[in-house]
Design a protein around this motif. Structure first.
Motif, mmCIF file in Angstrom:
data_model
loop_
_atom_site.group_PDB
_atom_site.id
_atom_site.type_symbol
_atom_site.label_atom_id
_atom_site.label_comp_id
_atom_site.label_asym_id
_atom_site.label_seq_id
_atom_site.Cartn_x
_atom_site.Cartn_y
_atom_site.Cartn_z
ATOM 1 N N ASN A 221 0.624 -1.117 0.145
ATOM 2 C CA ASN A 221 0.262 0.265 -0.195
ATOM 3 C C ASN A 221 0.788 1.386 0.179
ATOM 4 O O ASN A 221 0.579 2.432 -0.853
ATOM 5 C CB ASN A 221 -1.315 0.148 1.133
ATOM 6 C CG ASN A 221 -2.016 -0.921 0.934
ATOM 7 O OD1 ASN A 221 -2.164 -1.705 -0.328
ATOM 8 N ND2 ASN A 221 -2.629 -1.691 1.867
ATOM 9 N N ARG A 224 1.689 1.588 -3.341
ATOM 10 C CA ARG A 224 0.557 2.129 -4.394
ATOM 11 C C ARG A 224 0.679 3.869 -4.576
ATOM 12 O O ARG A 224 0.063 4.740 -4.847
ATOM 13 C CB ARG A 224 -0.779 1.486 -4.256
ATOM 14 C CG ARG A 224 -0.460 0.214 -4.913
ATOM 15 C CD ARG A 224 -1.688 -0.511 -4.124
ATOM 16 N NE ARG A 224 -3.067 0.016 -5.362
ATOM 17 C CZ ARG A 224 -3.902 -0.429 -5.219
ATOM 18 N NH1 ARG A 224 -4.407 -1.321 -3.964
ATOM 19 N NH2 ARG A 224 -4.455 0.310 -5.888
ATOM 20 N N SER A 228 1.360 7.052 -6.959
ATOM 21 C CA SER A 228 0.522 7.587 -7.025
ATOM 22 C C SER A 228 0.613 9.333 -6.574
ATOM 23 O O SER A 228 -0.121 9.882 -7.562
ATOM 24 C CB SER A 228 -1.127 7.985 -6.693
ATOM 25 O OG SER A 228 -0.618 7.995 -5.164
ATOM 26 N N ALA A 251 3.137 -4.334 -5.557
ATOM 27 C CA ALA A 251 3.234 -3.247 -6.076
ATOM 28 C C ALA A 251 3.853 -2.366 -7.335
ATOM 29 O O ALA A 251 3.145 -2.028 -8.133
ATOM 30 C CB ALA A 251 2.856 -2.412 -5.179
ATOM 31 N N ARG A 254 2.847 -4.662 -10.408
ATOM 32 C CA ARG A 254 1.544 -4.639 -10.441
ATOM 33 C C ARG A 254 1.443 -3.439 -11.335
ATOM 34 O O ARG A 254 0.049 -3.125 -12.458
ATOM 35 C CB ARG A 254 0.767 -4.741 -9.137
ATOM 36 C CG ARG A 254 -0.811 -4.505 -8.967
ATOM 37 C CD ARG A 254 -1.725 -6.095 -9.913
ATOM 38 N NE ARG A 254 -0.772 -7.066 -8.731
ATOM 39 C CZ ARG A 254 -2.108 -6.777 -7.487
ATOM 40 N NH1 ARG A 254 -2.969 -6.036 -7.152
ATOM 41 N NH2 ARG A 254 -1.408 -7.649 -7.012
ATOM 42 N N ALA A 255 1.651 -2.487 -11.534
ATOM 43 C CA ALA A 255 2.119 -1.723 -11.801
ATOM 44 C C ALA A 255 2.336 -1.629 -13.018
ATOM 45 O O ALA A 255 3.139 0.114 -13.226
ATOM 46 C CB ALA A 255 2.710 0.052 -10.686
#
Length: 327
Positions: A221, A224, A228, A251, A254-255
């Motif tokens: 988290n 992430r 952003s 993460a 995943r991005a």
């Protein structure tokens, strides 16, 4: 029971628990007497009754971290062989909670006390010293311990990693950890990392705090959130530990970011998760079991009145894994 058997309380305790230090003949004699008297030992009552208790109080910040379990595991054999038993409590990184626990432990008159870290309230330090109870501070290192200390220099570990990352060509570091002022050792490592980058005219502009627990989910988290909000994007992320680093690695992937081509991932502690990952994490290996064993031997020696070192600083081994660039 000890008076009826004509032996010390320590000897009765060892005989009842089956540990070393009592002959087979004497143990059998004590057990027969205990059965005849219907004697049932009470660990708390025994510690309160004996000036030379067999009890060791152990305080750790949390049971969530594998680090403290491994440190404690390194202690167990030494304490068992010395006929000592442990009682553990968690402080959740709260000095007031630790202070209350120390007051309670001192009232039990334990053989020794173990504290995690080297930052404690003035009350805690003075109470332990005034009580004259052998005490061990573990995990962090200080040259001015309450009594004994075995640990690592966390600032130096962060500094070493920072210098290593600069040499690898990283220029935009970021950090993902837990709430500020929760884990003093992690903050010291971050300070060391920052010092390394600042000495080269660089700065750490991105600092994400992802809750209270240094977990896989918190690392995931935290990254992430960083991806952003951070601009420009960091080229390397330093995590509080390897578990958070693994979550951060997931993460990034995943991005759609390739590690280490697009971004570097760095952990701390050299946890066992690195042994099963397809891509080993760049990290700093701490010798937790050795730390526990060394500290336990020092504390037992102090309890027995033998000479022992007062402070021991253990090394931290930088391990360049597959989540950072090659030199």
């Amino acid at each position: 029971m000890a008076r009826h058997a004509g032996v010390s309380i320590m000897t009765v305790s060892r005989a009842m628990r089956g540990v070393e230090g009592v002959s087979a003949k004497k143990r059998a004699e004590i057990l027969r007497l205990a059965k005849r008297l219907n004697y049932q030992p009470s660990s708390v009552a025994g510690s309160l009754a004996a000036a030379n208790s067999t009890l060791i109080g152990v305080s750790v910040p949390t049971l969530f971290e594998a680090v403290f379990a491994e440190i404690f595991d390194g202690m167990r054999a030494t304490f068992a062989n010395a006929g000592l038993q442990t009682v553990m409590d968690t402080t959740e990184y709260d000095k007031t909670h630790e202070q209350s626990w120390v007051d309670r432990m001192i009232s039990w008159r334990p053989a020794g006390i173990i504290l995690s870290g080297a930052e404690h309230s003035a009350h805690t330090r003075s109470r332990i010293r005034a009580a004259g109870i052998p005490a061990l501070e573990i995990w962090d290192f200080t040259e001015d311990p309450i009594d004994l200390c075995v640990g690592v220099d966390h600032h130096a570990a962060g500094l070493e990693m920072g210098e290593h990352l600069v040499k690898l060509g990283y220029r935009r570091p970021a950090y993902v950890g837990v709430e500020q002022d929760r884990d003093a050792r992690a903050e010291n490592r971050l300070e060391g990392l920052r010092s390394a980058f600042e000495s080269f005219g660089l700065s750490n502009d991105h600092d994400i705090r992802a809750g209270k627990q240094a977990s896989f989910e918190a690392g995931f988290n935290g990254v992430r959130t960083m991806l952003s909000t951070a601009a420009p994007r960091p080229d390397v992320i330093y995590f509080l530990n390897d578990h958070m680093a693994f979550g951060g690695l997931m993460a990034c992937e995943r991005a759609g970011l390739k590690v280490p081509r697009d971004i570097g991932i760095v952990g701390f502690n050299g946890l066992n998760i690195n042994k099963v990952l397809d891509k080993s994490i760049t990290t700093s290996l701490t010798h937790r079991s050795l730390m526990g064993e060394t500290g336990a031997k020092m504390l037992v020696a102090k309890i027995l009145g033998a000479k022992t070192e007062r402070t021991v600083a253990l090394p931290v081994d930088l391990q360049n894994g597959e989540t950072t660039r090659r030199q």
